[in-house]
Write a protein that holds these residues in place. Structure first.
Motif, PDB file in Angstrom:
ATOM      1  N   ASN A  50       0.824  -1.207   0.000  1.00 23.57           N
ATOM      2  CA  ASN A  50       0.000   0.000   0.000  1.00 23.57           C
ATOM      3  C   ASN A  50       0.861   1.262   0.000  1.00 23.57           C
ATOM      4  N   ALA A  51       0.186   2.400  -0.163  1.00 22.90           N
ATOM      5  CA  ALA A  51       0.921   3.662  -0.334  1.00 22.90           C
ATOM      6  C   ALA A  51       1.823   3.939   0.871  1.00 22.90           C
ATOM      7  N   ARG A  52       1.348   3.615   2.076  1.00 21.94           N
ATOM      8  CA  ARG A  52       2.169   3.888   3.264  1.00 21.94           C
ATOM      9  C   ARG A  52       3.461   3.062   3.227  1.00 21.94           C
ATOM     10  N   VAL A  53       3.327   1.779   2.888  1.00 17.76           N
ATOM     11  CA  VAL A  53       4.528   0.935   2.835  1.00 17.76           C
ATOM     12  C   VAL A  53       5.450   1.410   1.712  1.00 17.76           C
ATOM     13  N   MET A  54       4.879   1.860   0.608  1.00 15.02           N
ATOM     14  CA  MET A  54       5.728   2.363  -0.474  1.00 15.02           C
ATOM     15  C   MET A  54       6.461   3.639  -0.048  1.00 15.02           C
ATOM     16  N   GLU A  55       5.842   4.422   0.852  1.00 10.46           N
ATOM     17  CA  GLU A  55       6.565   5.594   1.384  1.00 10.46           C
ATOM     18  C   GLU A  55       7.811   5.126   2.148  1.00 10.46           C
TER      19      GLU A  55
END
Ligand SMILES: Cc1cc2nc3c(=O)[nH]c(=O)nc-3n(C[C@H](O)[C@H](O)[C@H](O)COP(=O)(O)OP(=O)(O)OC[C@H]3O[C@@H](n4cnc5c(N)ncnc54)[C@H](O)[C@@H]3O)c2cc1C
Length: 546
Positions: A50-55
């Protein structure tokens, strides 16, 4: 017997354990990871980050490699249902197109999602991403030992003693660590040994995860799908796209109460059945592996006992429907790594470590509840997920926040909560306990996001009239021996914010500031410059550091 001393022992080399090794090295902390298998898993399992993990992976410089690993799966978006593939496509063709109002809503939701993060979710499968994590862990000096299993452990006031066995040659060794992380997956032996109880409904179903090789390019190209719900008299299951070409996973429930066992369904059974299910009688099917798994929803009541922490599936078990298992585990260890680093370096007191449980256990609980809502009685995804309009639900409101990994707000000693703060409001608007608001800026000629600035240090992000915070931050950093960086966001600031958007994004006045933790979460919001900024900042940081 050999005795080794290490700061952190990590048990388990899945997504959570490997990420923990990398994050700890990132913070300058040595770790030893033991994994009982001889390599990372061949099963694709998780299909997206998800976007948070990709951050988080962006912070490590891994965003490009993970996007590359997921590029084949990227076009796989639709949810189909039907007894054969041809029928599933025909059913999809009959679904009404969204009307103009629905389109407008969809576009607005997607635009809002772009506003909250400098990156977006990625489709890499775990079998491709874990080797990337392993290579990165080793590159950063993490000691990763495969074919090595934890046999037993005990903790005392100063550390954890553990006995491990090398499964290749049978030798045993004794390890002494200051802290231990149990990232040993569902059925965690670490959790069992600690006798920590679970909360949650437990087992929802027993399934087989069948890794299938079948070249379906001629029928699937241009009609890529993510999941296909197969309902036939002789079987029910969900086929998941893995690379949109020749690799797929089929999830099929079996019922131990009826005496069914995984061995009753060997590879030949599926190789014979699948051509008719696909509606392609001459298709060549090869089953590459069968992984029995239980669809469970449960969360450990505590993620910490003394010097031992739990993360990933060891702490919270969810079903794949909602795609939050690996993602939540990776975010767990990111939350823990900076805290362990500051405590091990003597900058923070051990009390800071207690905030790992107070912050991550409620997230685990929420993720478990969400995952349960996405799972049917047999452990497969609910039928509603395959109905028209389901995609709209997943993109909207709470579901969207959960899926992007931003749907929570921490409340703990490591956050200065504001009076009247609503625990249900997770908006990323600068409120303490939420991820720092994202804003594109220019830094030394390069485009950067406020989210990219939090790395291995505390960060003070001030408004355009925040000059006085700099001197305060410098003195406090020296007094507390803490890595603290201050930036003024302004048209002429250290970080160029040409339209002075930061105060609005962060909910501060032009001379206010956000204090951001090394994990990118807002620790404290000063709406305005206090009369004595240095004293106030020091007081806040001392409180946060335990
Ligand atoms: C079929 C399926 C589909 C899934 N789909 C998704 C998805 O789409 N998105 C998502 O986010 N998640 C998904 N998941 C969940 C995801 O795979 C898990 O949440 C994730 O792998 C958990 O990572 P982990 O590191 O906590 O545990 P694991 O990956 O299970 O790793 C734990 C490791 O610990 C090792 N170990 C255990 N005991 C010991 C010991 N005593 N000594 C040494 N090593 C030990 C194990 O060998 C294992 O390698 C799916 C899971 C399954 C089964």
């Amino acid at each position: 017997m050999i005795q080794e001393n290490i700061p952190v022992l990590i048990v388990g080399g899945g997504a959570a354990g490997l990420s923990a090794s990398i994050f700890l090295s990132h913070h300058g902390i040595r770790s030893l990871l033991v994994e009982r298998h001889s390599s990372t898993s061949i099963h694709p399992r998780g299909r997206g980050f998800n976007a948070r993990v990709m951050e988080l992976y962006r912070e490590l410089g891994l965003e490009g490699a993970i996007n590359e690993a997921g590029k084949d799966l990227q076009p796989a978006k639709g949810f189909l249902k039907g007894s054969t593939l041809a029928e599933a496509f025909a059913n999809a063709d009959k679904e009404p197109e969204p009307d103009s109002e629905q389109w407008a809503r969809l576009m607005a939701i997607m635009a809002a999602q772009k506003e909250i993060s400098p990156t977006s979710s990625s489709r890499g499968t775990q079998d491709l991403v874990e080797p990337i994590l392993l290579a990165e862990a080793s590159k950063r000096g993490g000691d990763v030992r495969f074919s090595t299993e934890l046999l037993s452990f005990e903790q005392d006031e100063t550390g954890v003693s553990a006995r491990v066995r090398n499964r290749s040659d049978g030798t045993e060794s004794q390890l002494r660590a200051q802290y231990m992380l149990g990232a040993d997956g569902a059925n965690s032996a670490v959790l069992r040994a600690l006798s920590i109880p679970y909360r949650g409904s437990g087992i929802l179903g027993h399934l087989l995860n069948i890794l299938v090789e079948a070249d379906l390019r001629s029928v699937v190209q241009g009609r890529e799908f993510s999941q296909w719900l197969i309902e036939r008299p002789e079987m029910k299951g969900v086929l998941l796209a893995i690379n949109n070409r020749n690799i797929w996973t089929l999830h099929v429930p079996y019922d131990p109460q009826k005496g069914e066992k995984p061995e009753d369904f060997p590879p030949e059974h599926w190789e014979a059945l699948l051509p008719s299910v696909l509606g392609l009688p001459r298709a060549e099917i090869k089953v590459k592996g069968i992984l029995p798994w239980t669809a469970s929803v449960r969360v450990a009541q505590s993620f910490q006992q003394g010097r031992i922490f739990l993360a990933g599936d060891a702490a919270h078990e969810v079903t794949p429907w909602g795609g939050l298992g690996a993602n939540t585990g990776i975010s767990d260890v990111h939350n823990l790594a900076w805290k362990l680093a500051l405590v091990l370096k003597g900058v923070a007191r051990p009390a800071l470590l207690d905030t790992y449980n107070s912050e991550r256990q409620p997230v685990g609980q929420a993720v478990v509840e969400f995952s349960h809502s996405q799972t049917g009685e047999d452990g497969l995804a609910t039928r509603e997920r395959f109905e028209p309009g389901a995609a709209m639900f997943m993109l909207s409101g709470f579901a969207s926040q959960m899926l992007s990994g931003h749907g929570y707000k921490y409340a703990s000693q490591a956050v200065v909560e504001e009076e009247g703060s609503d625990p249900e409001n997770h908006e990323l608007n600068g409120q303490p306990g939420t991820r720092v608001p994202h804003l594109w800026l220019t830094y030394q000629g390069e485009r950067t996001s406020t989210v990219d600035l939090a790395a291995t240090h505390f960060t003070l992000l001030t408004g355009p009239a925040g000059q006085d915070w700099h001197a305060a931050a410098e003195v406090v950093a020296a007094r507390l021996q803490l890595d603290l960086k201050a930036y003024r966001l302004a048209p002429d600031g250290d970080l160029c914010d040409p339209e002075k958007l930061w105060p609005g994004r962060a909910g501060i006045e032009e001379d206010g500031a956000l204090l951001v933790r090394p994990d990118g979460f807002v620790a404290w919001r000063a709406m305005r410059l206090p009369v004595k900024p240095q004293q106030e900042l020091e007081l806040v940081l001392k409180h946060l550091l335990g």
